[in-house]
Design an enzyme around this catalytic site. Structure first.
Site, PDB file in Angstrom:
ATOM      1  N   GLN A 183       0.812  -1.227   0.000  1.00  0.00           N
ATOM      2  CA  GLN A 183       0.000   0.000   0.000  1.00  0.00           C
ATOM      3  C   GLN A 183       0.846   1.277   0.000  1.00  0.00           C
ATOM      4  OE1 GLN A 183      -2.400   0.047   3.569  1.00  0.00           O
ATOM      5  NE2 GLN A 183      -0.646   0.163   4.936  1.00  0.00           N
TER       6      GLN A 183
ATOM      7  N   ARG B 253      16.007  -2.203  11.328  1.00  0.00           N
ATOM      8  CA  ARG B 253      14.900  -2.712  10.507  1.00  0.00           C
ATOM      9  C   ARG B 253      14.980  -2.229   9.065  1.00  0.00           C
ATOM     10  NH1 ARG B 253       9.930  -4.185  13.063  1.00  0.00           N
ATOM     11  NH2 ARG B 253      10.390  -4.611  15.233  1.00  0.00           N
TER      12      ARG B 253
ATOM     13  N   TYR C 214      20.497  -3.026  22.358  1.00  0.00           N
ATOM     14  CA  TYR C 214      21.518  -3.756  21.591  1.00  0.00           C
ATOM     15  C   TYR C 214      21.960  -2.874  20.431  1.00  0.00           C
ATOM     16  CZ  TYR C 214      17.153  -4.957  19.127  1.00  0.00           C
ATOM     17  OH  TYR C 214      15.924  -4.902  18.500  1.00  0.00           O
TER      18      TYR C 214
ATOM     19  N   ASP D  26       2.348 -11.199  11.080  1.00  0.00           N
ATOM     20  CA  ASP D  26       1.434 -10.529  12.006  1.00  0.00           C
ATOM     21  C   ASP D  26      -0.016 -10.566  11.514  1.00  0.00           C
ATOM     22  OD1 ASP D  26       3.588  -9.931  13.592  1.00  0.00           O
ATOM     23  OD2 ASP D  26       3.270  -7.759  13.597  1.00  0.00           O
TER      24      ASP D  26
HETATM   25  C1  LIG Z   1       8.985  -2.931  19.726  1.00  0.00           C
HETATM   26  C2  LIG Z   1       8.997  -4.192  18.918  1.00  0.00           C
HETATM   27  C3  LIG Z   1      10.132  -4.975  18.914  1.00  0.00           C
HETATM   28  C4  LIG Z   1      10.144  -6.155  18.161  1.00  0.00           C
HETATM   29  N1  LIG Z   1      11.269  -6.900  18.158  1.00  0.00           N
HETATM   30  C5  LIG Z   1      11.319  -8.007  17.405  1.00  0.00           C
HETATM   31  C6  LIG Z   1      12.520  -8.776  17.354  1.00  0.00           C
HETATM   32  O1  LIG Z   1      13.529  -8.427  17.994  1.00  0.00           O
HETATM   33  N2  LIG Z   1      12.554  -9.885  16.559  1.00  0.00           N
HETATM   34  C7  LIG Z   1      11.460 -10.272  15.822  1.00  0.00           C
HETATM   35  O2  LIG Z   1      11.557 -11.283  15.109  1.00  0.00           O
HETATM   36  N3  LIG Z   1      10.314  -9.572  15.862  1.00  0.00           N
HETATM   37  C8  LIG Z   1      10.209  -8.450  16.624  1.00  0.00           C
HETATM   38  N4  LIG Z   1       9.072  -7.718  16.642  1.00  0.00           N
HETATM   39  C9  LIG Z   1       7.899  -8.164  15.850  1.00  0.00           C
HETATM   40  C10 LIG Z   1       8.034  -7.773  14.386  1.00  0.00           C
HETATM   41  O3  LIG Z   1       8.326  -6.396  14.260  1.00  0.00           O
HETATM   42  C11 LIG Z   1       6.756  -8.089  13.620  1.00  0.00           C
HETATM   43  O4  LIG Z   1       6.285  -9.361  13.980  1.00  0.00           O
HETATM   44  C12 LIG Z   1       7.039  -8.075  12.125  1.00  0.00           C
HETATM   45  O5  LIG Z   1       7.588  -6.849  11.726  1.00  0.00           O
HETATM   46  C13 LIG Z   1       5.760  -8.374  11.340  1.00  0.00           C
HETATM   47  O6  LIG Z   1       6.078  -8.370   9.976  1.00  0.00           O
HETATM   48  P1  LIG Z   1       4.935  -8.543   8.886  1.00  0.00           P
HETATM   49  O7  LIG Z   1       5.632  -8.473   7.579  1.00  0.00           O
HETATM   50  O8  LIG Z   1       4.081  -9.724   9.201  1.00  0.00           O
HETATM   51  O9  LIG Z   1       3.975  -7.265   9.090  1.00  0.00           O
HETATM   52  P2  LIG Z   1       4.292  -5.709   8.892  1.00  0.00           P
HETATM   53  O10 LIG Z   1       5.686  -5.392   9.210  1.00  0.00           O
HETATM   54  O11 LIG Z   1       3.215  -4.999   9.645  1.00  0.00           O
HETATM   55  O12 LIG Z   1       4.102  -5.454   7.340  1.00  0.00           O
HETATM   56  C14 LIG Z   1       2.833  -5.383   6.739  1.00  0.00           C
HETATM   57  C15 LIG Z   1       2.961  -4.646   5.401  1.00  0.00           C
HETATM   58  O13 LIG Z   1       1.711  -4.734   4.727  1.00  0.00           O
HETATM   59  C16 LIG Z   1       1.367  -3.453   4.210  1.00  0.00           C
HETATM   60  N5  LIG Z   1      -0.101  -3.399   4.139  1.00  0.00           N
HETATM   61  C17 LIG Z   1      -0.980  -3.317   5.155  1.00  0.00           C
HETATM   62  N6  LIG Z   1      -2.238  -3.312   4.684  1.00  0.00           N
HETATM   63  C18 LIG Z   1      -2.151  -3.409   3.323  1.00  0.00           C
HETATM   64  C19 LIG Z   1      -3.121  -3.453   2.276  1.00  0.00           C
HETATM   65  N7  LIG Z   1      -4.440  -3.413   2.542  1.00  0.00           N
HETATM   66  N8  LIG Z   1      -2.684  -3.565   0.997  1.00  0.00           N
HETATM   67  C20 LIG Z   1      -1.347  -3.618   0.724  1.00  0.00           C
HETATM   68  N9  LIG Z   1      -0.396  -3.561   1.671  1.00  0.00           N
HETATM   69  C21 LIG Z   1      -0.793  -3.468   2.967  1.00  0.00           C
HETATM   70  C22 LIG Z   1       1.954  -2.485   5.232  1.00  0.00           C
HETATM   71  O14 LIG Z   1       2.117  -1.196   4.687  1.00  0.00           O
HETATM   72  C23 LIG Z   1       3.272  -3.164   5.575  1.00  0.00           C
HETATM   73  O15 LIG Z   1       4.306  -2.800   4.683  1.00  0.00           O
HETATM   74  C24 LIG Z   1       9.010  -6.550  17.398  1.00  0.00           C
HETATM   75  C25 LIG Z   1       7.882  -5.739  17.403  1.00  0.00           C
HETATM   76  C26 LIG Z   1       7.888  -4.577  18.145  1.00  0.00           C
HETATM   77  C27 LIG Z   1       6.682  -3.739  18.122  1.00  0.00           C
END
Ligand SMILES: Cc1cc2nc3c(=O)[nH]c(=O)nc-3n(C[C@H](O)[C@H](O)[C@H](O)COP(=O)(O)OP(=O)(O)OC[C@H]3O[C@@H](n4cnc5c(N)ncnc54)[C@H](O)[C@@H]3O)c2cc1C
Length: 400
Positions: free
Chosen positions: A36, A109, A215, A293
């Protein structure tokens, strides 16, 4: 595989979506990613990549970028919030590589996302495409985007994060819940805290109702910190809501001087609220599925949310490669393989929120005594987690 490779649409170009796209492309599929946002972004500072996820990234050919930008922390150290006493301590590198064939990394990140994206053809990442609808049919999935574009794919993968539109389309709308925790996040330039003499490692400070982790990232030039505090309510759920360093310092009033020096060395500070969802019993409907997620958000207290999303992508690619002629069956197999592992990590991450935030008193003393005896953060104790190979999927029995 059939003559024509399966066409796979991945929705979302976060760490989960892009690494899945790469795993799927390496398995021979025709993959397009729809994001998006107008450009690839990861908000927030650092992330831990345990060896279970790092191994997948190295196999995907991303080693040069990871070695260039990642940090290999020598160890992890958990300490008491006020006097800094050691609660437990463990080696990480080079031990992880010796035990599990991949290092434990800490990395910014934005660097990680750029490294993964560089491994995938840019022309197949379609920015500015916000998915608004999808329909599963007998021969694939049709998807529509806010900009009017319509596509068809043999398989659609929702990697669109905790507010997933794909999840809502497949399983209904349901708002995530505030988890009672807010994080102050910042980056301290290494030269501003050089006098602390910090080892290149990861430290966690545990105290009543709060904990703070720090870290190094960016080749050791920046120290990333995340300080969690508990709150009853929250009315904005945007990562980019600005907090001030002064507010972060007030939240950690009375904590060890090292903690306060690190927070005070940051130039800016973000505040981020933790949200949660109930686990889903299924992730797939027909030719559409979820990962990361979008289907299993977890508290970050096992540092495994993104790592599990990366594992999902490797497992999904292996399942589809084993049975490309029946994508719906492959998706069911993928979720069957993945659900027990991510559910366990969701539970463990929740339990750590309580364990890490115990008020000083008898329960905290029992916790500290257990950790002093056995520890539970050593690579040896985490073999079930770090040694797991998500891409190693048993071949299907030959048809008789
Ligand atoms: C403070 C914090 C620390 C963390 N530390 C760690 C760690 O040390 N190690 C670890 O493994 N994990 C860690 N996590 C968890 C990790 O950040 C998430 O689990 C991970 O980033 C999820 O990735 P994802 O690709 O599933 O989702 P997201 O990163 O949320 O990506 C989703 C993507 O989909 C896009 N999107 C959303 N809706 C639409 C739509 N309708 N159409 C098209 N695109 C869309 C968004 O723009 C985004 O780019 C941490 C989280 C937090 C909050």
């Amino acid at each position: 595989m059939s003559a024509e490779p399966l066409r796979i649409a991945v929705i979302g170009a976060g760490i989960g979506g892009l690494s899945a796209a790469l795993s799927l492309r390496r398995a021979g599929f025709a993959v397009d990613v729809y994001e998006q946002a107008a450009r690839l972004t990861e908000i927030g500072g650092g992330i831990n990549m345990g060896p279970n996820a790092a191994r997948i990234l190295y196999r995907l050919g991303l080693g040069p970028g990871l070695d260039r930008d990642g940090v290999r922390p020598r160890g992890s150290h958990q300490r008491r919030w006020d006097d800094g006493r050691t609660l437990q301590q463990a080696s990480l590198n080079p031990l992880c590589e010796a035990l599990y064939g991949a290092p434990h990394l800490t990395i910014h990140r934005a660097d990680l996302l750029a490294i993964i994206a560089a491994g995938f053809p840019a022309e197949r990442i379609h920015l500015g495409h916000r998915l608004t609808g999808l329909a599963d049919g007998t021969r694939g999935v049709a998807a529509t985007f806010e900009n009017g574009v319509q596509i068809r794919a043999d398989v659609l993968v929702g990697a669109d994060g905790i507010h997933s539109a794909v999840r809502a389309a497949l399983f209904g709308e349901e708002a995530p819940r505030f988890a009672g925790c807010v994080a102050y996040r910042g980056l301290a330039p290494a030269e501003k805290i050089a006098d602390l003499g910090l080892e290149l490692g990861s430290q966690s400070w545990l105290g009543p109702g709060a904990h703070l982790v720090h870290y190094f990232v960016s080749r050791g030039r920046l120290l990333n910190f995340v300080g969690w505090t508990e709150h009853d309510s929250w009315n904005r759920e945007d990562w980019t809501d600005r907090a001030t360093v002064a507010r972060a310092l007030a939240a950690f009033e009375g904590w060890h001087p090292q903690v306060r020096r690190i927070i005070g060395a940051a130039e800016t500070c973000f505040i981020w609220a933790l949200f949660d969802r109930d686990p889903l019993p299924h992730w797939s409907v027909g030719h559409a599925t979820l990962l990361g997620d979008a289907c299993h958000p977890m508290y970050p207290f096992m540092a495994q949310g993104a790592a599990q999303a990366i594992e999902d992508g490797a497992a999904l690619a292996a399942c589809l490669a084993a049975e490309p002629d029946d994508p719906a069956a492959s998706l069911r197999r993928y979720e069957r393989l993945r659900l027990p592992r991510v559910s366990l990590l969701q539970q463990m991450s929740r339990a750590n929120k309580t364990r890490y935030h115990l008020a000083d008193g008898p329960a905290q003393q029992v916790r500290d005594a257990e950790w002093a005896k056995a520890g539970d953060r050593s690579p040896e104790a985490l073999g079930w987690l770090f040694g797991f190979d998500a891409g190693a999927v048993e071949p299907l029995p030959a048809a008789s």
